[in-house]
Design a protein around this motif. Structure first.
Motif, PDB file in Angstrom:
ATOM      1  N   LEU A  80      -5.731 -37.370  38.343  1.00 17.64           N
ATOM      2  CA  LEU A  80      -6.200 -36.096  37.797  1.00 17.64           C
ATOM      3  C   LEU A  80      -5.069 -35.066  37.757  1.00 17.64           C
ATOM      4  CD1 LEU A  80      -9.664 -35.791  39.564  1.00 17.64           C
ATOM      5  CD2 LEU A  80      -9.199 -36.454  37.191  1.00 17.64           C
ATOM      6  N   LEU A  81      -5.126 -34.207  36.757  1.00 19.51           N
ATOM      7  CA  LEU A  81      -4.095 -33.187  36.565  1.00 19.51           C
ATOM      8  C   LEU A  81      -4.691 -31.791  36.702  1.00 19.51           C
ATOM      9  CD1 LEU A  81      -2.356 -34.678  33.404  1.00 19.51           C
ATOM     10  CD2 LEU A  81      -1.574 -34.852  35.777  1.00 19.51           C
ATOM     11  N   MET A  82      -3.899 -30.878  37.305  1.00 19.33           N
ATOM     12  CA  MET A  82      -4.285 -29.458  37.355  1.00 19.33           C
ATOM     13  C   MET A  82      -3.923 -28.788  36.040  1.00 19.33           C
ATOM     14  SD  MET A  82      -3.350 -28.414  41.320  1.00 19.33           S
ATOM     15  CE  MET A  82      -2.470 -27.006  40.786  1.00 19.33           C
ATOM     16  N   SER A  83      -2.831 -29.237  35.451  1.00 18.28           N
ATOM     17  CA  SER A  83      -2.370 -28.769  34.152  1.00 18.28           C
ATOM     18  C   SER A  83      -1.659 -29.959  33.506  1.00 18.28           C
ATOM     19  CB  SER A  83      -1.426 -27.574  34.314  1.00 18.28           C
ATOM     20  OG  SER A  83      -0.217 -27.969  34.917  1.00 18.28           O
TER      21      SER A  83
ATOM     22  N   THR B 149       1.110 -31.006  35.877  1.00 16.90           N
ATOM     23  CA  THR B 149       0.962 -30.839  37.319  1.00 16.90           C
ATOM     24  C   THR B 149      -0.162 -31.709  37.860  1.00 16.90           C
ATOM     25  OG1 THR B 149       1.643 -28.526  37.045  1.00 16.90           O
ATOM     26  CG2 THR B 149       0.676 -29.140  39.172  1.00 16.90           C
TER      27      THR B 149
ATOM     28  N   LEU C 104      -2.933 -33.116  40.344  1.00 16.51           N
ATOM     29  CA  LEU C 104      -3.808 -32.494  41.327  1.00 16.51           C
ATOM     30  C   LEU C 104      -3.494 -33.011  42.727  1.00 16.51           C
ATOM     31  CD1 LEU C 104      -6.246 -30.666  41.942  1.00 16.51           C
ATOM     32  CD2 LEU C 104      -7.720 -32.625  41.439  1.00 16.51           C
ATOM     33  N   HIS C 105      -3.155 -34.294  42.823  1.00 14.29           N
ATOM     34  CA  HIS C 105      -2.882 -34.933  44.117  1.00 14.29           C
ATOM     35  C   HIS C 105      -1.438 -35.417  44.163  1.00 14.29           C
ATOM     36  CE1 HIS C 105      -7.206 -34.890  44.575  1.00 14.29           C
ATOM     37  NE2 HIS C 105      -7.342 -35.568  43.457  1.00 14.29           N
TER      38      HIS C 105
END
Length: 115
Positions: free
Chosen positions: A87-90, A93, A95-96
């Motif tokens: 998973l990505l925050m952006s 970027t 997430l983990h």
């Protein structure tokens, strides 16, 4: 029923019982794979030996099965974490990261070790 028609998996909060057969509990055989396979995938992710995308795809395939062993809390938690490893925050970027992957490994080892 096709896989697209299956209901969303709902976790049942109970301990794995011997009803699943020999080795279905802590440290045993799960979903046709051994608990050490889950540990190995977590180790590979934490060490960077495999990509988050690869591990996520593998975990999702296991989670889509109808196996009753998915009710094992340690197994489900590890697969759930692995399924979201990519998973990505952006767009650039994640997430983990490595630290969290190492924490997932430690948690799984602790929860899946025979008492």
């Amino acid at each position: 029923m096709s896989s697209s028609e299956r209901p969303v998996h709902t976790r049942v909060n109970h301990a794995t019982s011997s009803d699943y057969g020999p080795g279905a509990g802590k440290g045993g055989e799960v979903l046709g794979i051994a608990v050490p396979e889950l540990k190995r995938r977590l180790q590979q992710l934490a060490s960077g030996e495999c990509s988050a995308e690869e591990v996520s795809t593998w975990a999702l395939e296991i989670m889509e099965s109808d196996s009753p062993e998915l009710d094992d809390e340690a197994v489900w938690t590890a697969l759930d974490q692995l399924s979201g490893a990519d998973l990505l925050m952006s767009p650039d970027t994640p997430l983990h990261g490595k630290k969290q992957f190492e924490e997932w490994l430690e948690e799984f080892v602790r929860k899946s070790s025979p008492s």
